[in-house]
Structure formats: structure tokens, C-alpha cells
Design a protein around this motif. Structure first.
Motif, mmCIF file in Angstrom:
data_model
loop_
_atom_site.group_PDB
_atom_site.id
_atom_site.type_symbol
_atom_site.label_atom_id
_atom_site.label_comp_id
_atom_site.label_asym_id
_atom_site.label_seq_id
_atom_site.Cartn_x
_atom_site.Cartn_y
_atom_site.Cartn_z
ATOM 1 N N GLU A 285 48.373 37.976 41.400
ATOM 2 C CA GLU A 285 48.068 39.389 41.631
ATOM 3 C C GLU A 285 49.074 40.268 40.879
ATOM 4 O O GLU A 285 49.805 39.805 40.013
ATOM 5 C CB GLU A 285 48.068 39.678 43.134
ATOM 6 C CG GLU A 285 47.057 38.860 43.927
ATOM 7 C CD GLU A 285 45.621 39.076 43.468
ATOM 8 O OE1 GLU A 285 45.315 40.212 43.036
ATOM 9 O OE2 GLU A 285 44.820 38.142 43.531
ATOM 10 N N ASP A 286 49.149 41.538 41.262
ATOM 11 C CA ASP A 286 49.961 42.488 40.515
ATOM 12 C C ASP A 286 51.460 42.214 40.585
ATOM 13 O O ASP A 286 52.200 42.627 39.682
ATOM 14 C CB ASP A 286 49.687 43.908 41.016
ATOM 15 C CG ASP A 286 48.508 44.542 40.297
ATOM 16 O OD1 ASP A 286 47.837 43.835 39.524
ATOM 17 O OD2 ASP A 286 48.258 45.745 40.501
ATOM 18 N N ARG B 217 50.544 49.645 36.458
ATOM 19 C CA ARG B 217 51.448 48.484 36.457
ATOM 20 C C ARG B 217 52.689 48.778 35.624
ATOM 21 O O ARG B 217 53.820 48.451 36.025
ATOM 22 C CB ARG B 217 50.710 47.262 35.903
ATOM 23 C CG ARG B 217 49.636 46.717 36.827
ATOM 24 C CD ARG B 217 48.709 45.752 36.112
ATOM 25 N NE ARG B 217 47.630 45.292 36.993
ATOM 26 C CZ ARG B 217 46.413 44.978 36.591
ATOM 27 N NH1 ARG B 217 46.094 45.063 35.302
ATOM 28 N NH2 ARG B 217 45.504 44.573 37.458
ATOM 29 N N ASN C 31 44.154 37.075 35.581
ATOM 30 C CA ASN C 31 43.635 38.010 36.589
ATOM 31 C C ASN C 31 43.970 39.455 36.219
ATOM 32 O O ASN C 31 44.416 40.226 37.059
ATOM 33 C CB ASN C 31 44.212 37.666 37.969
ATOM 34 C CG ASN C 31 43.427 38.311 39.104
ATOM 35 O OD1 ASN C 31 42.215 38.445 39.040
ATOM 36 N ND2 ASN C 31 44.124 38.719 40.151
#
Length: 271
Positions: free
Chosen positions: A137-138, A82, A217
Motif C-alpha cells: 500500500e501507500d 504521495r 499497486n
């Protein structure tokens, strides 16, 4: 000069010894404080307990790996991936924008205040907006890391370009360099040391932001794992996460220092 040349290798040789000695002293003080039981082990677990947590994090238990269903290196790689994506896009957009801001005064007058505004914002101030816009999410995490990394790279590039001596530019123009050639062959090479410094600073910002990015998350993720430890007061696991993040950040910074020495050996910066 000869004395300085002879002293330099000795200094380099002393560095690893000094670092090792400081680590030994730190562990000894840590062990002594934990053994004295001044504080509850929940607040200060012993080095042995932290080591056991590390071993647990890289082992399989009843068919389940590590903590939260992932090995420690899987958590680390998820976070690192990330960070690298956020940092990549920060470089892609930040470096060209920094060049433009340094060379076009009207654009700098309009855009630079917004870059400074983003630089001053704490990550949690806008993370909720990113989750609303991009989900949990990402995508929202990468946007957060991008926004954290983008300003230092842009401003470092701007500063590097503005510090280029005017005679360099005039010499290039006198040799027939066009605007694009001037940027590619004079401006950018001269600004590389500042750009790399900006990237190093941005990498540090990205690591300090990763826990905030992975509060939602964030599993797998080393920041998400550190955040999850608060529910069960797993101080030993939290310390494992902190040490892992710190050592990884230092390793990446060492890589960037090496890249700097290879690309700009003339900059005169000390390793």
C-alpha cells in the motif's frame, strides 16, 4: 548600468517567445518524423495520436473514466499526494538533522556517512525491502519517496549552516542570544536559501522515483499508469504520462522559486 536596466525587461519579454518557439519547432519536427513513418507508430506516435490519448484519459467511456478506471487528474493527484507526504517528512527530519550535523562535529562524523550512503542508493535497490516491511500500500511508497528526498535536504541544510559567516554568530552571541535563539533567529534564516535549494533538488528526486514507487499497486498514480502502458505497448499514453509529470514538476519548481524570492529576496538568485 542604465543600459543593463533597459535590456533586462527585453530579456524577460523574450523568454516566453523563445519557449513558445521551441515548442512549435519540437512539435513540427515530431509531426514530420511521425508522418514520414520512419519508425512504426508504436515507437513514435504522432502528436495527434498523443492528443487523442490525452482526451481519452480525461473522458468517460461506457461508464468507465479514463485509463485503468481513473481520470488523468486522479492519477496525477494520487502520485502528487504521495510525493508531498514523503517530501514533508523529509523536510521535518532533514532540516533539523542538517543543523545538528553542521553544529555538532562528533555527530556529523558518525551520521553523515550514512546520509551519503542513502543518497548514493538507487530507489529500486531497497524498494523490495520496503514492500516486505510495509506492504504494497501507500506506506512503502511514501517511505521510498522519503528516503529519496531526505539526503539532499539534509546535506543542503548542512552546507548552508556551515557557510554562515562566523561574525554573524558572534554578533548574535554578543547581543545575548542563547543556543536556541541563535538557531532560530540567525542560523535557520541564513540557511534558508540552501534549504530551499535542497527541497527543489529533493522534489526532482521524488518525481524521478515515483514510477519506481508505483510499480507495485500503483493505480491510481501517474507513475503506475506509465508503468502499466508497457503491457499493451501504449506508447501514446506513456508520452501523455511523461508530459504530465514533466509539466507538473516544472510548475512545482516554479512555485518553490517564487517562495524563494519571497522568503529570501536578499539572496541575489536570479529567477
Amino acid at each position: 548600468m542604465a543600459i543593463m536596466e533597459k535590456a533586462a525587461p527585453a530579456t524577460r519579454w523574450r523568454r516566453p517567445t523563445s519557449v513558445l518557439l521551441s515548442i512549435v519547432v519540437l512539435l513540427a519536427v515530431w509531426w514530420a518524423l511521425a508522418a514520414a513513418e520512419i519508425w512504426d507508430p508504436i515507437f513514435l506516435p504522432s502528436p495527434g495520436r498523443v492528443w487523442d490519448a490525452f482526451v481519452y484519459s480525461v473522458s468517460e467511456h461506457n461508464g468507465t473514466p479514463g485509463y485503468q478506471g481513473y481520470y488523468l487528474w486522479e492519477h496525477l493527484w494520487a502520485s502528487l499526494w504521495r510525493i508531498l507526504r514523503g517530501l514533508f517528512w523529509a523536510i521535518v527530519f532533514g532540516v533539523p538533522l542538517g543543523v545538528v550535523l553542521a553544529t555538532v562535529a562528533p555527530i556529523r562524523a558518525v551520521i553523515e556517512p550514512y546520509v551519503d550512503f542513502l543518497r548514493a542508493l538507487p530507489p529500486l535497490a531497497y524498494f523490495s525491502l520496503l514492500i516486505i516491511w510495509f506492504g504494497i500500500e501507500d506506506s512503502s511508497k511514501i517511505w521510498l519517496l522519503f528516503i529519496a528526498s531526505f539526503p539532499p535536504i539534509t546535506l543542503a541544510t548542512l552546507a548552508g549552516v556551515r557557510r554562515i559567516p562566523g561574525e554573524y554568530l558572534e554578533s548574535a552571541r554578543s547581543l545575548g542570544a542563547g543556543r536556541l535563539q541563535l538557531v532560530l533567529h540567525t542560523v535557520l534564516p541564513s540557511a534558508v536559501p540552501d534549504v530551499l535549494t535542497g527541497i527543489r533538488i529533493a522534489m526532482g528526486f521524488a518525481w524521478t522515483t515515483i514510477v519506481a514507487a508505483e510499480t507495485s499497486n500503483g493505480i491510481p498514480g501517474i507513475g503506475g499508469l506509465a508503468w502499466a502502458t508497457k503491457k499493451e505497448l501504449l506508447t501514446d499514453v506513456a508520452i501523455v504520462c511523461v508530459i504530465t509529470i514533466g509539466l507538473t514538476a516544472l510548475a512545482l519548481d516554479a512555485v518553490l522559486r517564487l517562495v524563494e524570492r519571497v522568503l529570501v529576496p536578499w539572496s541575489g538568485r536570479q529567477p
